[in-house]
Design an enzyme around this catalytic site. Structure first.
Site, PDB file in Angstrom:
ATOM      1  N   LEU A  74      -7.763  -6.402   4.450  1.00  0.00           N
ATOM      2  CA  LEU A  74      -8.389  -5.132   4.807  1.00  0.00           C
ATOM      3  C   LEU A  74      -8.146  -4.119   3.689  1.00  0.00           C
ATOM      4  CD1 LEU A  74      -7.333  -4.691   8.555  1.00  0.00           C
ATOM      5  CD2 LEU A  74      -9.611  -5.278   7.691  1.00  0.00           C
ATOM      6  N   TYR A 126      -3.233   7.843  -1.641  1.00  0.00           N
ATOM      7  CA  TYR A 126      -3.624   6.440  -1.598  1.00  0.00           C
ATOM      8  C   TYR A 126      -2.411   5.530  -1.814  1.00  0.00           C
ATOM      9  CZ  TYR A 126      -5.986   2.087  -3.009  1.00  0.00           C
ATOM     10  OH  TYR A 126      -6.397   0.785  -3.108  1.00  0.00           O
ATOM     11  N   LYS A 130      -0.333   2.958   0.906  1.00  0.00           N
ATOM     12  CA  LYS A 130      -0.102   1.558   0.562  1.00  0.00           C
ATOM     13  C   LYS A 130       1.387   1.225   0.636  1.00  0.00           C
ATOM     14  CE  LYS A 130      -4.299   0.114  -0.492  1.00  0.00           C
ATOM     15  NZ  LYS A 130      -4.977  -0.960   0.281  1.00  0.00           N
ATOM     16  N   LEU A 153      -9.921  -4.214  -8.961  1.00  0.00           N
ATOM     17  CA  LEU A 153     -10.525  -5.502  -8.628  1.00  0.00           C
ATOM     18  C   LEU A 153     -11.922  -5.616  -9.214  1.00  0.00           C
ATOM     19  CD1 LEU A 153      -9.436  -5.710  -4.888  1.00  0.00           C
ATOM     20  CD2 LEU A 153      -8.560  -7.095  -6.781  1.00  0.00           C
TER      21      LEU A 153
END
Length: 224
Positions: A74, A126, A130, A153
């Site tokens: 996710l 962010y 995480k 990515l």
């Protein structure tokens, strides 16, 4: 040592890393069955595959599913989610709910796609979220927790992310700049991350955090 007869549970299989991971799990002779949880059914048929449409706000009502290991792919961006609150709802709350469901379903091994820079004390929202989900997962109590922290990515996404497309086109040409301490920030293909994650499960690797450099090393072993 290759682990046989593994039963996997995965979420985020419609995403960039998750799609590759699902394909690898289905193709892995050591994996006997795969349950995929998502908001919609994937257009994919395989005798190993079981799909379940779930409400991530009510995952405590789902399952349990028979599994030995779980893969959480996710993830979103604040821009796509629409707000910091909506981002946290996916990357923290839904991820933690999935982990608890996996634990309840019998999973002893958990694999998470996180991000470079994850730090619960970070000033960057962010990165802080995480880091907070990583810490929360340690408290769930899996025997094995493998956290992959890839950098940017690379891969074809179904949705438009103009800034990512621009970075994906430019940064690979500047890979020579990502040396030494900066090596973990080098862009990495989503397929490589998925390959490393599935390889870590197949080989029964112990709990660890994997940066992009280590992810590439594991993926290379899987490809041999």
């Amino acid at each position: 040592m290759e682990q046989k007869g593994r039963k996997a549970l995965i979420t985020g299989a419609s995403g960039l890393v998750g799609g590759h991971a699902l394909g690898l799990l289905l193709a892995d002779p050591g994996c006997s069955q795969v349950a995929s949880l998502g908001r919609r059914t994937l257009e994919l048929k395989d005798p190993k595959l079981r799909q379940a449409v779930v409400d991530f706000d009510k995952l405590e009502l789902a399952g349990p599913f028979d599994c030995d290991e779980a893969f959480c792919c996710l993830g979103t961006t604040i821009r796509k989610a629409g707000s910091q609150e909506a981002f946290r709802k996916i990357d923290f709350e839904a991820t933690l709910a999935f982990a608890r469901l996996a634990k309840r379903s019998g999973a002893t091994r958990f694999y998470l796609v996180s991000s470079t820079g994850a730090d619960a004390r970070s000033r960057v929202f962010y990165s802080r979220v995480k880091g907070e989900i990583e810490a929360a997962l340690h408290a769930v109590g899996f025997d094995t927790l493998v956290i992959l922290r890839p950098s940017l990515l690379l891969g074809e996404r179904s949705e438009s992310r103009p800034l990512e497309r621009f970075a994906s086109a430019i940064l690979p040409r500047l890979s020579f700049l990502f040396q030494g301490p900066l090596r973990s920030y080098r862009p990495i293909k989503a397929e490589v991350v998925a390959r490393a994650m599935v390889h870590a499960a197949a080989q029964g690797l112990g709990s660890q955090n994997l940066d992009s450099e280590r992810i590439e090393e594991l993926a290379a072993r899987r490809a041999r």
